[in-house]
Design an enzyme around this catalytic site. Structure first.
Site, PDB file in Angstrom:
ATOM      1  CB  SER A   1       2.803   1.846   6.337  1.00  0.00           C
ATOM      2  OG  SER A   1       1.548   2.098   6.882  1.00  0.00           O
ATOM      3  N   GLY A   2       4.843  -0.754   6.389  1.00  0.00           N
ATOM      4  CA  GLY A   2       5.910  -1.429   5.666  1.00  0.00           C
ATOM      5  C   GLY A   2       7.066  -1.854   6.538  1.00  0.00           C
TER       6      GLY A   2
ATOM      7  N   GLY B   1       3.215   6.196   9.293  1.00  0.00           N
ATOM      8  CA  GLY B   1       4.651   6.345   9.111  1.00  0.00           C
ATOM      9  C   GLY B   1       5.413   5.060   9.366  1.00  0.00           C
TER      10      GLY B   1
ATOM     11  CG  HIS C   1      -0.400   0.274   2.516  1.00  0.00           C
ATOM     12  ND1 HIS C   1      -0.090  -0.725   3.412  1.00  0.00           N
ATOM     13  CD2 HIS C   1      -0.063   1.428   3.126  1.00  0.00           C
ATOM     14  CE1 HIS C   1       0.397  -0.184   4.517  1.00  0.00           C
ATOM     15  NE2 HIS C   1       0.432   1.122   4.363  1.00  0.00           N
TER      16      HIS C   1
END
Length: 727
Positions: free
Chosen positions: A677-678, A675, A533
């Site tokens: 994410s991933g 922030g 995403h």
């Protein structure tokens, strides 16, 4: 581009040097220039250049043209393609009497619905004009006759454009036989196929940035197509194109005997526009129709649009989605009408389904269980730890398995050799290197044999006869440069605490256009792993805007900043549900080995890897420390969380797929946030030395809310997919 209506197309319009083309182009050029020379952007407008005139099945003349604006830097923010398009649309005066979309642009009959304007790079313009040395035009006049299309760059790099046209009322099928390149960022080595005669971003059919060894086909929605080639030295493209008729996809089908249905133009990729209707009939009213899909599923349509196919089954509407497993869709009607329409903005994978009759009142045989995927599995396989239904519907809401310690009945396979002594005498953790039948909950050695031990990989004990479980284990073993905060420190704080240098050497900060946007983890010297995403929009998918900051504790102090060469988003990623939320990033240059204390890969779990309550799991990142926070922390944060069971996760959210997991604390005080994410959810076994990447920060309901844990991509579901790209 736009369509000039009420004007008859003549063959001479295909030749840019013909008198007829020049006359028509000059007229249109004058009209377009008049519109913009009297508009609010008159001082910025330079010229209009008519590139091509073509015809399609709507009649009239389709005009492909460039408009050139010279924009000073101080005014660049005020220019947009929406504004340029609005000026053109507002200049077309339509008549309310004829109720059509055709209006008049200074006397020129223009179809409002055909107007499409995209902003492009200056290099696209200069390489596409007639002065360019590498623009070719090919025409397929006779349906079914192949026209060869081979491009070589043996004498140097090429930046070429090939314009394909076929006869009116036909479509173009391009077949790619081979494309010999190194995988790239779609900038240096690539072929982009457009559903137009100019490189319009809104009309991209397909992009090729990887080597092609087995042929496939792409179909246009009209009788034009543009191929944009960018190839460095010693690369080649081989293929051909042909004119094909529009497919009349309407079938009357008797379900006995069974058979197959195929997507339009199968096995070609599905174009953005196509449709099919299948009218089924079963032998008697007690039988319905079952459609068995290989990697496709139908879900009831919600408020969102359908991006991968719109379906009408009698009066009910469904959306198609691509998945990595088999599904069965059942229609409880004797003679249903099934309509399919293409809805993807680009070309997508074809599908096929086998059809059969089924007993409406008894969909599955006796002693079988009906999964929510439509599959039928034996009841004896319920709650056995294996996802037989493909969506875990046979494994959810199961009672906790009992160990049957000292009993003659076999122990539950989930609890055997999972690293925890479930029996007081530890008999569940003996003979764990014993070979057994292979399944998703067994560790598989490189020689193909499987052993009982689930977490055999990189546990510093050779368990496989070939010792493959201890190969490639230079991972997940940090050496902090000073003492890190203890787990008890983490238990007492709200949110996270500061990490120390070298404590999480696989943590990466991904910056988009110079600012922190997402996190990632180091997998190898050339590869990072993150969430799909993070790269879900046009500009976000361009690797040139991204940089990866490695070996960093405090923002701005990275030991190595890497450029991204390529972003590989999982092909089944669903932007609405966040299923398959995983992506790989290929670095242009490997990080130097001299940084091994501060930059190190995290260990990838095997597909059988399990996490128990005694594992220590930490989420890390530079994201916000609360839902309402306005300032990002400068120092890397860490927080300890607990991984929940899928049943608990499902009870909370209800939208959980087998490729997701929940982790948090009941109070919600420790969680990932915007922030992060991933970034990684790293877990360490009790007494173990290595950290494994168990989850990737994906989504959640707010940040740090009580009883609403964070949702992570479950990495062990993607182990084989990851290795297929990075090996």
């Amino acid at each position: 581009m736009f369509r000039v209506a009420n004007v008859e197309f003549i063959p001479e319009y295909r030749q840019a040097e013909s008198h007829e083309f020049v006359f028509m182009a000059t007229n249109i050029q004058h009209v377009v220039s008049s519109v913009y020379k009297t508009s609010s952007v008159a001082q910025l407008y330079k010229q209009a250049v008519i590139s091509d005139l073509s015809n399609n099945d709507q009649g009239g003349v389709l005009v492909h043209f460039w408009m050139v604006f010279v924009v000073p830097q101080v005014k660049s923010a005020t220019m947009s393609e929406e504004m340029i398009e609005a000026i053109l649309r507002n200049s077309v005066h339509t008549s309310l009497q004829n109720r059509s979309s055709v209006g008049y642009l200074l006397g020129l009959p223009v179809d409002m619905d055909s107007i499409l304007i995209n902003v492009v790079q200056r290099s696209d313009y200069t390489s596409n004009t007639e002065d360019s040395q590498c623009v070719d035009k090919l025409y397929a006049n006779i349906p079914g006759v192949s026209v060869p299309l081979n491009v070589y760059s043996s004498w140097g790099g090429v930046n070429c454009h090939v314009k394909l046209t076929s006869a009116p009322f036909s479509l173009i099928r391009l077949t790619v036989s081979s494309f010999l390149i190194d995988p790239t960022d779609c900038v240096s080595d690539a072929v982009v196929v457009y559903d137009a005669l100019l490189p319009m971003r809104g009309r991209i059919l397909h992009s090729l940035c990887e080597r092609v060894s087995s042929s496939f086909s792409v179909v246009s929605t009209s009788n034009v197509m543009l191929l944009s080639f960018r190839m460095s030295d010693n690369k080649s493209f081989k293929g051909y194109f042909e004119a094909i008729a529009e497919e009349k996809c309407l079938s009357q089908i008797e379900t006995q005997p069974g058979g197959q249905i195929y997507s339009p133009f199968y096995p070609s990729l599905l174009p953005p526009k196509c449709s099919c209707i299948w009218k089924f009939k079963t032998p008697n009213p007690g039988l319905g129709v079952a459609l068995h899909f290989e990697n496709y599923a139908l879900k009831s349509k919600d408020m969102n649009g359908c991006n991968n196919g719109w379906w009408r089954v009698n009066e009910d509407i469904f959306c198609g989605i691509y998945v990595g497993y088999h599904t069965v869709f059942r229609v409880d009607h004797q003679s249903p009408e099934v309509e399919f329409r293409c809805t993807s903005p680009n070309s997508v994978q074809p599908f096929q389904a086998s059809y059969s009759s089924y007993n409406i009142s008894h969909p599955c045989p006796d002693s079988y269980f009906l999964c929510t995927t439509g599959l039928c599995v034996e009841r004896s396989r319920l709650c056995d730890g294996l996802d037989d239904c493909q969506d875990e519907s046979d494994e959810l809401f199961c009672s906790r398995p009992t160990m049957n310690c000292g009993s003659s009945s076999p122990p539950h396979p989930l609890l055997v050799c999972n690293g925890e002594k479930d029996c007081s005498r530890g008999e569940d953790e003996i003979n764990c290197t014993q070979e057994t039948t292979c399944s998703a909950i067994r560790y598989q050695c490189s020689n193909g044999s499987c052993i009982l031990k689930k977490n055999a990989k990189c546990d510093d004990v050779p368990d496989c006869q070939d010792h493959s479980d201890e190969a490639d284990c230079a991972c997940g073993h940090p050496t902090p440069l000073k003492k890190a905060g203890s787990s008890t420190d983490l238990q007492r704080v709200v949110g996270g605490v500061n990490a120390v240098e070298g404590e999480w050497p696989w943590q990466v900060s991904l910056h988009f256009a110079g600012s922190l946007y997402c996190g990632a983890s180091v997998l190898s010297p050339y590869w990072l792993i993150s969430a799909a995403h993070c790269f879900n929009k046009d500009r976000l998918s361009d690797p040139r805007y991204w940089s990866a900051h490695l070996g960093m504790l405090t923002q701005g102090s990275a030991k190595y900043v890497a450029e991204i060469q390529r972003i590989v988003v999982h092909e089944y990623y669903n932007a609405y549900t966040f299923d398959y939320d995983i992506a790989l990033l290929h670095l242009k240059k490997a990080w130097p080995p001299s940084l091994s204390l501060l930059v190190q890969p995290v260990c990838l779990p095997s597909s059988s890897h399990t996490v128990t309550e005694s594992h220590r799991c930490i989420v890390t990142g530079w994201g916000y420390r609360s839902e309402d926070d306005k300032i990002l922390p400068s120092v890397l944060q860490k927080a300890q969380v607990s991984v929940m069971t899928q049943t608990e996760c499902q009870k909370i959210y209800g939208l959980i797929s087998p490729r997701m997991l929940c982790a948090g604390v009941p109070s919600g005080e420790r969680d990932a946030c915007r922030g992060d994410s991933g970034g990684p959810l790293s877990c360490q076994a009790p007494g173990g030395s290595r950290w494994f990447l168990i989850g990737i920060v994906s989504w959640g309901s707010g940040c740090g809310r009580p009883n609403l844990p964070g949702v992570y991509t479950r990495v062990n579901k993607f182990t084989s997919w990851i290795y297929s790209h990075i090996s």
